[in-house]
Structure formats: C-alpha cells, structure tokens
Write a protein that holds these residues in place. Structure first.
Motif, short mmCIF file in Angstrom:
data_model
loop_
_atom_site.label_atom_id
_atom_site.label_comp_id
_atom_site.label_asym_id
_atom_site.label_seq_id
_atom_site.Cartn_x
_atom_site.Cartn_y
_atom_site.Cartn_z
N MET A 1 37.03 10.74 2.16
CA MET A 1 36.26 10.09 1.12
C MET A 1 35.36 11.12 0.45
SD MET A 1 33.79 6.80 1.37
CE MET A 1 32.18 7.46 1.69
N HIS A 2 35.26 11.04 -0.86
CA HIS A 2 34.37 11.93 -1.61
C HIS A 2 33.02 11.24 -1.78
CE1 HIS A 2 37.68 14.55 -2.60
NE2 HIS A 2 38.39 13.47 -2.89
N LEU A 3 31.99 11.88 -1.28
CA LEU A 3 30.65 11.33 -1.39
C LEU A 3 30.03 11.72 -2.72
CD1 LEU A 3 29.35 12.09 2.19
CD2 LEU A 3 30.27 9.96 1.31
N PRO A 4 29.07 10.92 -3.21
CA PRO A 4 28.40 11.28 -4.46
C PRO A 4 27.69 12.62 -4.30
CG PRO A 4 27.79 9.06 -3.76
CD PRO A 4 28.59 9.67 -2.67
N SER A 27 32.78 -2.30 -5.63
CA SER A 27 33.39 -0.99 -5.87
C SER A 27 34.61 -1.12 -6.79
CB SER A 27 33.78 -0.30 -4.56
OG SER A 27 34.75 -1.06 -3.87
N ARG A 50 32.66 6.54 -11.60
CA ARG A 50 33.32 6.97 -10.35
C ARG A 50 32.27 7.29 -9.28
NH1 ARG A 50 37.69 6.17 -8.27
NH2 ARG A 50 38.02 8.28 -7.58
N GLN A 51 31.18 7.96 -9.69
CA GLN A 51 30.11 8.26 -8.74
C GLN A 51 29.45 6.97 -8.24
OE1 GLN A 51 30.60 11.10 -7.53
NE2 GLN A 51 28.85 12.32 -8.11
N GLU A 53 30.92 4.09 -8.03
CA GLU A 53 31.90 3.50 -7.11
C GLU A 53 31.76 4.11 -5.72
OE1 GLU A 53 36.75 3.27 -6.48
OE2 GLU A 53 35.92 4.36 -8.19
N ARG A 54 31.67 5.42 -5.64
CA ARG A 54 31.51 6.10 -4.34
C ARG A 54 30.19 5.73 -3.68
NH1 ARG A 54 33.72 10.77 -7.57
NH2 ARG A 54 35.91 10.78 -7.05
N ILE A 57 30.46 2.32 -2.07
CA ILE A 57 31.19 2.40 -0.81
C ILE A 57 30.29 2.95 0.29
CG2 ILE A 57 33.08 3.61 0.38
CD1 ILE A 57 34.60 3.41 -2.37
#
Length: 69
Positions: A1-4, A27, A50-51, A53-54, A57
């Motif tokens: 997972m890509h974190l902000p 999300s 997108r940020q 959304e992350r 999550i």
C-alpha cells in the motif's frame, strides 16, 4: 500500500467528511473523484484525490502504521 506522502489540512477534513458521509465506501468515492479529475485532464486534482483515498484507507485501519511517539 502506498501511504500519503504529504497532505494538507483541507485534505484531512475532506477525508473525514467522506468517511462521515460514505462510511466504508469513502475510499471508493475518493477514487471515483480522482478518476473524474483524470478524465478531465486535471492531474493536480487527480493526485490530490488519490492522496485522500490513501489517507481514508489509513484512517480506517485497525492498526497503527508508522512510528508511535
């Protein structure tokens, strides 16, 4: 997972608002807004959503991510 990597205060407020309004689907709503921005050619708004959304999550998770102070 890509974190902000970086979020502004307004992004946190937007994430909280989406969570409040959409619950578990928050999300997905942010992802749809990102897609709409991309389709309009607005890459800055796309990246922001997108940020968010992350961030949603990450805020919805049951465990802590990263360093705890």
């Amino acid at each position: 997972m890509h974190l902000p990597l970086y979020v502004e205060n307004r992004d946190v407020f937007e994430a909280e608002k989406l969570i409040s309004n959409y619950g578990l689907e928050a999300s997905l709503e942010a992802a749809e807004r990102a897609e709409k921005s991309r389709n309009l050619g607005n890459h800055i708004s796309f990246a922001r959503w997108r940020q968010i959304e992350r961030l949603i999550i990450m805020l919805s998770g049951k465990t802590t991510i990263g360093t705890i102070h």
